[in-house]
Motif scaffolding. Structure first.
Motif, PDB file in Angstrom:
ATOM      1  N   MET A   1      -7.048   3.026   7.186  1.00 22.83           N
ATOM      2  CA  MET A   1      -6.267   3.629   6.101  1.00 22.83           C
ATOM      3  C   MET A   1      -6.308   5.148   6.171  1.00 22.83           C
ATOM      4  O   MET A   1      -5.303   5.835   5.865  1.00 22.83           O
TER       5      MET A   1
ATOM      6  N   ARG B   1      -3.921   6.109   8.771  1.00 20.41           N
ATOM      7  CA  ARG B   1      -2.559   5.907   8.289  1.00 20.41           C
ATOM      8  C   ARG B   1      -2.119   7.043   7.387  1.00 20.41           C
ATOM      9  O   ARG B   1      -0.970   7.533   7.496  1.00 20.41           O
TER      10      ARG B   1
ATOM     11  N   ASN C   1       5.081   5.046   5.178  1.00 23.90           N
ATOM     12  CA  ASN C   1       3.882   4.206   4.966  1.00 23.90           C
ATOM     13  C   ASN C   1       2.907   4.843   3.966  1.00 23.90           C
ATOM     14  O   ASN C   1       1.704   4.649   4.055  1.00 23.90           O
TER      15      ASN C   1
ATOM     16  N   VAL D   1      -8.966  -4.129  -2.069  1.00 25.38           N
ATOM     17  CA  VAL D   1      -7.896  -3.173  -1.772  1.00 25.38           C
ATOM     18  C   VAL D   1      -8.539  -1.883  -1.278  1.00 25.38           C
ATOM     19  O   VAL D   1      -9.413  -1.318  -1.947  1.00 25.38           O
TER      20      VAL D   1
ATOM     21  N   TRP E   1      -8.029   2.026  -0.321  1.00 28.75           N
ATOM     22  CA  TRP E   1      -7.167   3.179  -0.596  1.00 28.75           C
ATOM     23  C   TRP E   1      -7.580   4.350   0.291  1.00 28.75           C
ATOM     24  O   TRP E   1      -8.745   4.498   0.638  1.00 28.75           O
TER      25      TRP E   1
ATOM     26  N   ALA F   1      -2.089   5.886   0.384  1.00 31.43           N
ATOM     27  CA  ALA F   1      -1.688   4.587   0.929  1.00 31.43           C
ATOM     28  C   ALA F   1      -2.794   3.578   0.613  1.00 31.43           C
ATOM     29  O   ALA F   1      -3.967   3.935   0.470  1.00 31.43           O
ATOM     30  N   HIS F   2      -2.395   2.323   0.482  1.00 29.88           N
ATOM     31  CA  HIS F   2      -3.388   1.283   0.224  1.00 29.88           C
ATOM     32  C   HIS F   2      -2.906  -0.032   0.828  1.00 29.88           C
ATOM     33  O   HIS F   2      -1.706  -0.194   1.112  1.00 29.88           O
ATOM     34  N   GLY F   3      -3.866  -0.951   1.005  1.00 29.78           N
ATOM     35  CA  GLY F   3      -3.513  -2.242   1.598  1.00 29.78           C
ATOM     36  C   GLY F   3      -4.688  -3.223   1.533  1.00 29.78           C
ATOM     37  O   GLY F   3      -5.842  -2.833   1.338  1.00 29.78           O
ATOM     38  N   ARG F   4      -4.356  -4.481   1.659  1.00 23.90           N
ATOM     39  CA  ARG F   4      -5.365  -5.557   1.706  1.00 23.90           C
ATOM     40  C   ARG F   4      -5.455  -6.074   3.146  1.00 23.90           C
ATOM     41  O   ARG F   4      -4.435  -6.325   3.779  1.00 23.90           O
TER      42      ARG F   4
END
Length: 431
Positions: free
Chosen positions: A49, A52, A68, A102, A104, A117-120
Protein backbone atom coordinates in the motif's frame (compact mmCIF):
# COMPACT_ATOMS: atom_id res chain seq x y z
CA UNK A 1 -13.68 -36.09 59.07
CA UNK A 2 -12.16 -38.21 56.30
CA UNK A 3 -10.39 -36.62 53.38
CA UNK A 4 -11.71 -37.30 49.90
CA UNK A 5 -9.07 -39.35 48.11
CA UNK A 6 -9.05 -39.88 44.36
CA UNK A 7 -7.34 -42.99 43.06
CA UNK A 8 -6.14 -43.23 39.48
CA UNK A 9 -3.82 -45.52 37.55
CA UNK A 10 -0.22 -44.63 36.87
CA UNK A 11 -0.63 -44.94 33.12
CA UNK A 12 -3.39 -42.34 33.11
CA UNK A 13 -1.28 -39.98 35.18
CA UNK A 14 1.63 -40.37 32.74
CA UNK A 15 -0.73 -39.97 29.78
CA UNK A 16 -2.34 -36.84 31.21
CA UNK A 17 1.09 -35.37 32.00
CA UNK A 18 2.38 -35.99 28.46
CA UNK A 19 -0.90 -34.74 26.96
CA UNK A 20 -0.76 -31.57 29.09
CA UNK A 21 2.85 -30.88 28.15
CA UNK A 22 2.11 -31.61 24.48
CA UNK A 23 -0.91 -29.31 24.56
CA UNK A 24 1.06 -26.47 26.16
CA UNK A 25 3.90 -26.82 23.65
CA UNK A 26 1.49 -27.06 20.71
CA UNK A 27 -0.50 -24.01 21.84
CA UNK A 28 2.66 -21.98 22.46
CA UNK A 29 4.16 -22.87 19.08
CA UNK A 30 0.85 -22.26 17.32
CA UNK A 31 0.54 -18.80 18.85
CA UNK A 32 4.11 -17.93 17.93
CA UNK A 33 3.69 -19.16 14.35
CA UNK A 34 0.29 -17.45 13.98
CA UNK A 35 1.55 -14.11 15.29
CA UNK A 36 4.72 -14.28 13.19
CA UNK A 37 2.73 -15.09 10.03
CA UNK A 38 0.19 -12.34 10.75
CA UNK A 39 2.87 -9.74 11.39
CA UNK A 40 4.69 -10.78 8.20
CA UNK A 41 1.46 -10.60 6.19
CA UNK A 42 0.55 -7.15 7.52
CA UNK A 43 4.07 -5.81 7.00
CA UNK A 44 3.96 -7.00 3.40
CA UNK A 45 0.51 -5.45 2.93
CA UNK A 46 1.75 -2.14 4.41
CA UNK A 47 4.69 -2.12 1.99
CA UNK A 48 2.41 -2.79 -0.97
CA UNK A 49 0.00 0.00 0.00
CA UNK A 50 2.90 2.36 0.68
CA UNK A 51 4.33 1.66 -2.79
CA UNK A 52 0.87 2.16 -4.28
CA UNK A 53 0.39 5.55 -2.65
CA UNK A 54 3.88 6.68 -3.74
CA UNK A 55 3.07 5.75 -7.33
CA UNK A 56 -0.25 7.59 -7.02
CA UNK A 57 1.56 10.66 -5.62
CA UNK A 58 4.04 10.66 -8.53
CA UNK A 59 1.20 10.29 -11.06
CA UNK A 60 -0.83 13.07 -9.43
CA UNK A 61 2.12 15.48 -9.41
CA UNK A 62 2.70 14.82 -13.14
CA UNK A 63 -0.85 14.74 -14.44
CA UNK A 64 -2.96 16.30 -11.69
CA UNK A 65 -5.33 13.32 -11.73
CA UNK A 66 -5.95 10.49 -9.26
CA UNK A 67 -4.66 6.97 -9.97
CA UNK A 68 -5.51 4.08 -7.59
CA UNK A 69 -5.85 6.65 -4.80
CA UNK A 70 -8.28 9.25 -3.49
CA UNK A 71 -7.89 12.85 -2.37
CA UNK A 72 -9.09 13.80 1.10
CA UNK A 73 -11.02 10.58 1.64
CA UNK A 74 -13.67 11.25 4.33
CA UNK A 75 -13.17 7.72 5.69
CA UNK A 76 -9.47 8.31 6.28
CA UNK A 77 -8.60 7.12 9.84
CA UNK A 78 -7.80 9.83 12.39
CA UNK A 79 -4.32 8.44 12.98
CA UNK A 80 -3.39 9.02 9.32
CA UNK A 81 -4.86 12.53 9.41
CA UNK A 82 -2.61 13.37 12.36
CA UNK A 83 0.45 11.99 10.58
CA UNK A 84 -0.43 13.92 7.42
CA UNK A 85 -0.77 17.12 9.45
CA UNK A 86 2.82 16.57 10.55
CA UNK A 87 3.84 16.10 6.89
CA UNK A 88 4.57 12.36 7.22
CA UNK A 89 3.69 9.49 4.94
CA UNK A 90 2.17 6.62 7.00
CA UNK A 91 0.30 3.32 6.92
CA UNK A 92 -2.47 2.01 9.18
CA UNK A 93 -4.22 -1.34 9.71
CA UNK A 94 -7.91 -1.36 10.63
CA UNK A 95 -8.97 -4.79 11.86
CA UNK A 96 -12.04 -3.71 13.80
CA UNK A 97 -14.47 -5.20 11.30
CA UNK A 98 -15.13 -8.79 10.27
CA UNK A 99 -13.06 -10.56 7.67
CA UNK A 100 -9.67 -9.44 6.43
CA UNK A 101 -8.25 -6.23 7.93
CA UNK A 102 -8.21 -3.00 5.87
CA UNK A 103 -4.72 -1.64 5.17
CA UNK A 104 -4.45 2.16 4.63
CA UNK A 105 -1.60 4.28 3.28
CA UNK A 106 -1.52 8.09 3.02
CA UNK A 107 0.83 10.86 1.92
CA UNK A 108 0.42 14.65 2.30
CA UNK A 109 0.66 16.81 -0.89
CA UNK A 110 2.20 20.26 -1.31
CA UNK A 111 -1.21 21.87 -1.61
CA UNK A 112 -2.27 20.56 1.81
CA UNK A 113 -4.44 17.78 0.54
CA UNK A 114 -4.00 14.14 1.56
CA UNK A 115 -3.73 11.39 -0.99
CA UNK A 116 -4.68 7.95 0.36
CA UNK A 117 -5.37 4.40 -0.71
CA UNK A 118 -6.74 1.35 1.07
CA UNK A 119 -7.55 -2.28 0.35
CA UNK A 120 -8.28 -5.72 1.78
CA UNK A 121 -5.88 -8.59 1.10
CA UNK A 122 -8.39 -11.41 1.09
CA UNK A 123 -6.01 -13.91 -0.49
CA UNK A 124 -3.36 -13.34 2.17
CA UNK A 125 -5.98 -13.48 4.90
CA UNK A 126 -7.23 -16.80 3.52
CA UNK A 127 -3.68 -18.14 3.62
CA UNK A 128 -3.47 -17.10 7.28
CA UNK A 129 -6.76 -18.91 8.03
CA UNK A 130 -5.49 -22.03 6.28
CA UNK A 131 -2.35 -21.82 8.37
CA UNK A 132 -4.43 -21.56 11.55
CA UNK A 133 -6.42 -24.67 10.58
CA UNK A 134 -3.22 -26.56 9.89
CA UNK A 135 -1.83 -25.48 13.27
CA UNK A 136 -5.01 -26.64 15.06
CA UNK A 137 -4.96 -30.01 13.30
CA UNK A 138 -1.27 -30.41 14.07
CA UNK A 139 -1.78 -29.48 17.73
CA UNK A 140 -4.62 -32.00 18.11
CA UNK A 141 -2.47 -34.66 16.44
CA UNK A 142 0.41 -33.91 18.80
CA UNK A 143 -1.86 -34.16 21.86
CA UNK A 144 -3.50 -37.39 20.68
CA UNK A 145 -0.16 -38.91 19.72
CA UNK A 146 1.40 -37.84 23.03
CA UNK A 147 -1.55 -39.30 24.95
CA UNK A 148 -1.22 -42.59 23.09
CA UNK A 149 2.50 -42.69 23.76
CA UNK A 150 1.84 -41.90 27.41
CA UNK A 151 -0.69 -44.74 27.63
CA UNK A 152 1.87 -47.18 26.20
CA UNK A 153 4.66 -46.02 28.51
CA UNK A 154 2.39 -45.77 31.56
CA UNK A 155 0.80 -49.15 30.85
CA UNK A 156 4.19 -50.83 30.68
CA UNK A 157 5.32 -49.21 33.93
CA UNK A 158 1.96 -49.89 35.60
CA UNK A 159 2.06 -53.54 34.50
CA UNK A 160 5.52 -53.99 35.98
CA UNK A 161 4.43 -52.40 39.25
CA UNK A 162 1.31 -54.57 39.42
CA UNK A 163 3.43 -57.67 38.90
CA UNK A 164 5.76 -56.46 41.65
CA UNK A 165 2.80 -55.88 43.99
CA UNK A 166 1.40 -59.36 43.29
CA UNK A 167 4.81 -60.94 43.96
CA UNK A 168 5.14 -58.94 47.18
CA UNK A 169 1.71 -60.20 48.32
CA UNK A 170 2.80 -63.78 47.67
CA UNK A 171 5.92 -63.12 49.74
CA UNK A 172 3.74 -61.77 52.54
CA UNK A 173 1.67 -64.97 52.43
CA UNK A 174 4.76 -67.06 52.97
CA UNK A 175 5.76 -68.14 49.44
CA UNK A 176 9.51 -67.89 49.94
CA UNK A 177 10.27 -69.02 46.38
CA UNK A 178 8.84 -65.87 44.81
CA UNK A 179 11.21 -63.06 43.75
CA UNK A 180 9.88 -59.70 42.66
CA UNK A 181 12.67 -59.16 40.13
CA UNK A 182 11.84 -62.41 38.36
CA UNK A 183 8.12 -61.60 38.47
CA UNK A 184 8.37 -58.26 36.64
CA UNK A 185 10.77 -59.62 33.98
CA UNK A 186 11.43 -57.55 30.86
CA UNK A 187 14.60 -56.39 29.17
CA UNK A 188 14.25 -52.71 30.02
CA UNK A 189 16.01 -51.66 33.21
CA UNK A 190 14.56 -48.78 35.19
CA UNK A 191 13.75 -47.74 38.76
CA UNK A 192 11.24 -50.60 38.99
CA UNK A 193 14.15 -53.04 38.97
CA UNK A 194 15.82 -51.11 41.79
CA UNK A 195 12.59 -51.35 43.79
CA UNK A 196 12.31 -55.07 43.02
CA UNK A 197 15.88 -55.77 44.14
CA UNK A 198 15.30 -53.77 47.32
CA UNK A 199 12.10 -55.70 48.11
CA UNK A 200 13.80 -59.02 47.37
CA UNK A 201 16.72 -58.10 49.63
CA UNK A 202 14.37 -57.03 52.41
CA UNK A 203 12.33 -60.24 52.04
CA UNK A 204 15.45 -62.42 52.18
CA UNK A 205 16.81 -60.59 55.22
CA UNK A 206 13.43 -60.78 56.97
CA UNK A 207 13.06 -64.44 56.08
CA UNK A 208 16.51 -65.22 57.46
CA UNK A 209 15.73 -63.36 60.65
CA UNK A 210 12.38 -65.09 61.09
CA UNK A 211 13.95 -68.45 60.36
CA UNK A 212 16.66 -67.77 62.95
CA UNK A 213 14.05 -66.78 65.53
CA UNK A 214 11.96 -69.83 64.68
CA UNK A 215 14.95 -72.13 65.08
CA UNK A 216 15.86 -70.55 68.42
CA UNK A 217 12.27 -70.90 69.64
CA UNK A 218 12.03 -74.49 68.44
CA UNK A 219 15.43 -75.39 69.94
CA UNK A 220 14.53 -73.89 73.31
CA UNK A 221 11.16 -75.64 73.36
CA UNK A 222 12.74 -78.91 72.27
CA UNK A 223 15.39 -78.68 74.96
CA UNK A 224 12.73 -77.94 77.58
CA UNK A 225 10.62 -80.93 76.56
CA UNK A 226 12.87 -83.53 78.28
CA UNK A 227 13.22 -81.82 81.69
CA UNK A 228 9.53 -80.89 81.71
CA UNK A 229 8.59 -84.51 81.00
CA UNK A 230 10.88 -85.60 83.81
CA UNK A 231 9.34 -83.03 86.11
CA UNK A 232 5.86 -84.25 85.27
CA UNK A 233 6.90 -87.87 85.89
CA UNK A 234 8.47 -86.94 89.20
CA UNK A 235 5.31 -85.09 90.22
CA UNK A 236 3.31 -88.30 89.74
CA UNK A 237 5.48 -89.94 92.45
CA UNK A 238 4.70 -87.31 95.07
CA UNK A 239 2.30 -88.24 97.90
CA UNK A 240 -1.31 -87.18 97.51
CA UNK A 241 -2.19 -83.72 98.75
CA UNK A 242 -2.91 -80.16 97.74
CA UNK A 243 0.77 -79.25 97.14
CA UNK A 244 1.15 -82.27 94.86
CA UNK A 245 -1.90 -81.24 92.86
CA UNK A 246 -0.47 -77.73 92.40
CA UNK A 247 2.89 -79.11 91.25
CA UNK A 248 1.22 -81.49 88.81
CA UNK A 249 -1.04 -78.75 87.47
CA UNK A 250 1.84 -76.34 86.84
CA UNK A 251 4.01 -79.06 85.35
CA UNK A 252 1.20 -80.07 82.99
CA UNK A 253 0.69 -76.41 82.01
CA UNK A 254 4.40 -76.06 81.30
CA UNK A 255 4.34 -79.19 79.18
CA UNK A 256 1.37 -77.89 77.19
CA UNK A 257 3.18 -74.59 76.69
CA UNK A 258 6.27 -76.36 75.32
CA UNK A 259 4.13 -78.40 72.91
CA UNK A 260 2.28 -75.30 71.73
CA UNK A 261 5.52 -73.38 71.20
CA UNK A 262 6.89 -76.29 69.13
CA UNK A 263 3.69 -76.31 67.06
CA UNK A 264 3.89 -72.56 66.46
CA UNK A 265 7.52 -72.94 65.37
CA UNK A 266 6.53 -75.63 62.88
CA UNK A 267 3.71 -73.50 61.51
CA UNK A 268 6.02 -70.48 61.15
CA UNK A 269 8.40 -72.58 59.07
CA UNK A 270 5.84 -72.90 56.21
CA UNK A 271 6.92 -76.53 55.81
CA UNK A 272 3.69 -78.10 57.05
CA UNK A 273 1.45 -79.75 54.46
CA UNK A 274 -2.17 -80.84 54.74
CA UNK A 275 -3.09 -84.54 54.51
CA UNK A 276 -6.39 -84.28 52.69
CA UNK A 277 -9.46 -86.42 53.13
CA UNK A 278 -13.08 -85.96 52.14
CA UNK A 279 -15.35 -85.67 55.17
CA UNK A 280 -18.94 -84.91 56.00
CA UNK A 281 -18.52 -81.61 57.79
CA UNK A 282 -21.63 -81.67 59.98
CA UNK A 283 -21.03 -85.21 61.23
CA UNK A 284 -17.36 -84.42 61.85
CA UNK A 285 -18.17 -81.29 63.87
CA UNK A 286 -20.89 -83.02 65.93
CA UNK A 287 -18.53 -85.84 66.96
CA UNK A 288 -15.62 -83.53 67.78
CA UNK A 289 -17.72 -81.04 69.75
CA UNK A 290 -19.30 -83.87 71.75
CA UNK A 291 -15.81 -84.79 72.99
CA UNK A 292 -14.18 -81.35 73.28
CA UNK A 293 -17.14 -79.36 74.67
CA UNK A 294 -20.18 -81.48 75.61
CA UNK A 295 -22.10 -78.41 76.76
CA UNK A 296 -21.79 -76.68 73.38
CA UNK A 297 -24.77 -76.67 71.02
CA UNK A 298 -24.21 -77.66 67.36
CA UNK A 299 -26.52 -76.03 64.81
CA UNK A 300 -26.48 -77.45 61.26
CA UNK A 301 -27.95 -74.93 58.83
CA UNK A 302 -26.60 -76.65 55.71
CA UNK A 303 -24.32 -79.68 55.46
CA UNK A 304 -21.39 -79.98 53.06
CA UNK A 305 -18.72 -82.45 52.00
CA UNK A 306 -15.25 -80.90 52.14
CA UNK A 307 -11.75 -82.01 51.26
CA UNK A 308 -9.51 -81.04 54.16
CA UNK A 309 -7.11 -82.33 56.81
CA UNK A 310 -9.30 -83.73 59.65
CA UNK A 311 -6.51 -83.54 62.23
CA UNK A 312 -5.83 -79.86 61.59
CA UNK A 313 -9.53 -79.02 61.40
CA UNK A 314 -10.03 -80.77 64.76
CA UNK A 315 -7.15 -78.74 66.19
CA UNK A 316 -8.72 -75.48 65.00
CA UNK A 317 -12.15 -76.38 66.35
CA UNK A 318 -10.72 -77.52 69.69
CA UNK A 319 -8.70 -74.31 70.15
CA UNK A 320 -11.68 -72.11 69.30
CA UNK A 321 -13.88 -73.97 71.79
CA UNK A 322 -11.16 -73.87 74.44
CA UNK A 323 -10.76 -70.12 73.92
CA UNK A 324 -14.54 -69.63 74.19
CA UNK A 325 -14.71 -71.71 77.39
CA UNK A 326 -11.70 -69.95 78.92
CA UNK A 327 -12.53 -66.34 78.10
CA UNK A 328 -16.24 -66.32 77.25
CA UNK A 329 -19.46 -67.39 78.89
CA UNK A 330 -22.02 -70.08 78.04
CA UNK A 331 -24.04 -70.93 76.10
CA UNK A 332 -21.55 -71.95 73.42
CA UNK A 333 -22.76 -72.43 69.87
CA UNK A 334 -21.11 -74.11 66.88
CA UNK A 335 -22.89 -73.44 63.57
CA UNK A 336 -22.29 -75.38 60.35
CA UNK A 337 -23.48 -73.52 57.26
CA UNK A 338 -22.07 -75.14 54.15
CA UNK A 339 -18.31 -74.69 54.26
CA UNK A 340 -18.51 -72.07 57.01
CA UNK A 341 -18.05 -72.86 60.73
CA UNK A 342 -18.98 -70.37 63.44
CA UNK A 343 -18.01 -70.69 67.08
CA UNK A 344 -19.80 -68.25 69.37
CA UNK A 345 -19.86 -67.60 73.07
CA UNK A 346 -21.86 -65.06 75.08
CA UNK A 347 -19.04 -63.43 77.00
CA UNK A 348 -17.48 -59.96 76.79
CA UNK A 349 -16.28 -60.43 73.19
CA UNK A 350 -12.86 -60.17 71.58
CA UNK A 351 -10.65 -57.20 72.51
CA UNK A 352 -10.28 -54.40 69.97
CA UNK A 353 -6.57 -55.12 69.51
CA UNK A 354 -7.31 -58.68 68.35
CA UNK A 355 -10.04 -57.52 65.98
CA UNK A 356 -7.66 -54.98 64.38
CA UNK A 357 -4.37 -56.93 64.34
CA UNK A 358 -5.43 -60.57 64.57
CA UNK A 359 -4.23 -63.13 67.13
CA UNK A 360 -0.77 -62.59 68.58
CA UNK A 361 1.27 -65.12 70.49
CA UNK A 362 1.56 -64.77 74.27
CA UNK A 363 -1.26 -62.24 74.33
CA UNK A 364 -4.34 -63.44 76.14
CA UNK A 365 -6.46 -60.39 75.35
CA UNK A 366 -7.80 -57.49 77.35
CA UNK A 367 -8.84 -57.60 80.98
CA UNK A 368 -12.38 -58.37 79.87
CA UNK A 369 -11.23 -61.73 78.47
CA UNK A 370 -8.32 -62.36 80.80
CA UNK A 371 -7.83 -65.82 82.16
CA UNK A 372 -5.51 -68.78 82.21
CA UNK A 373 -3.40 -69.80 79.24
CA UNK A 374 -0.44 -68.45 77.36
CA UNK A 375 -2.11 -66.82 74.37
CA UNK A 376 -1.12 -69.35 71.70
CA UNK A 377 -4.48 -71.00 71.07
CA UNK A 378 -5.82 -68.55 68.48
CA UNK A 379 -2.34 -68.17 66.94
CA UNK A 380 -2.20 -71.94 66.38
CA UNK A 381 -5.76 -71.95 65.02
CA UNK A 382 -4.89 -69.20 62.52
CA UNK A 383 -1.71 -71.05 61.47
CA UNK A 384 -3.55 -74.32 60.96
CA UNK A 385 -6.24 -72.51 58.95
CA UNK A 386 -3.53 -71.16 56.66
CA UNK A 387 -2.23 -74.70 56.07
CA UNK A 388 -5.77 -75.74 55.10
CA UNK A 389 -6.08 -72.83 52.71
CA UNK A 390 -8.94 -71.53 54.86
CA UNK A 391 -9.58 -68.11 56.33
CA UNK A 392 -10.20 -67.54 60.02
CA UNK A 393 -11.87 -64.28 61.01
CA UNK A 394 -12.88 -62.81 64.36
CA UNK A 395 -15.69 -60.44 65.23
CA UNK A 396 -18.06 -59.58 68.03
CA UNK A 397 -21.78 -60.20 67.95
CA UNK A 398 -24.16 -57.29 67.50
CA UNK A 399 -24.18 -55.17 70.70
CA UNK A 400 -27.32 -55.07 72.77
CA UNK A 401 -28.47 -52.61 75.40
CA UNK A 402 -26.33 -54.29 78.07
CA UNK A 403 -23.11 -54.14 75.97
CA UNK A 404 -21.27 -56.63 73.79
CA UNK A 405 -22.95 -59.97 73.49
CA UNK A 406 -20.33 -62.58 72.71
CA UNK A 407 -17.35 -63.31 70.46
CA UNK A 408 -17.72 -65.01 67.08
CA UNK A 409 -14.92 -66.88 65.31
CA UNK A 410 -15.68 -67.79 61.68
CA UNK A 411 -13.74 -70.41 59.70
CA UNK A 412 -14.17 -70.28 55.90
CA UNK A 413 -13.11 -73.56 54.31
CA UNK A 414 -12.01 -73.40 50.65
CA UNK A 415 -13.98 -74.91 47.79
CA UNK A 416 -10.85 -76.61 46.43
CA UNK A 417 -7.79 -78.23 47.97
CA UNK A 418 -5.27 -75.83 49.54
CA UNK A 419 -2.12 -74.81 47.67
CA UNK A 420 1.38 -75.79 48.74
CA UNK A 421 1.76 -72.55 50.65
CA UNK A 422 -1.78 -72.55 52.05
CA UNK A 423 -2.79 -69.44 50.14
CA UNK A 424 -6.15 -67.94 50.93
CA UNK A 425 -9.00 -69.06 48.67
CA UNK A 426 -11.61 -66.91 47.00
CA UNK A 427 -14.60 -67.22 49.30
CA UNK A 428 -18.18 -66.56 48.25
CA UNK A 429 -20.20 -65.22 51.13
CA UNK A 430 -23.73 -66.66 51.14
CA UNK A 431 -26.59 -64.20 50.94
Amino acid sequence: MKKLVFRSGLRWKVSLAIAAVGALVAVALSLVVHNAARVSMLDSARDIMDDRVKVAQSWYEKTGTEFNAKLDDPNLPEQLKKEAARGLRATYVDDSGPGAPVVWASVPLRNGQVLSAHGRFEDRYQVLQDLDRALIIGSVAVVVGGTGLGVLIGDQLSRRLRKAAMAARKLARGDSEVRVRDAIGGRVRDETDDLARAVDGMAEALQQRLEAERRVTADIAHELRTPVTGLLTAAELLPPGRPTELVRDRAQAMRQLVEDVLEVARLDGFAERAELQEIDLAEFVIRRVRVAAPDAQVIVVRDAHVTTDPRRLERILGNLLANAAKHGKPPFEVTVEGRVLRVRDHGPGFPDSLLKEGPSRFRTGSKDRAGGGHGLGLTIAAGQARILGARLTFRNAEPLAEGREGAVAVLWLPESAPTNTGSFPVIHVPD
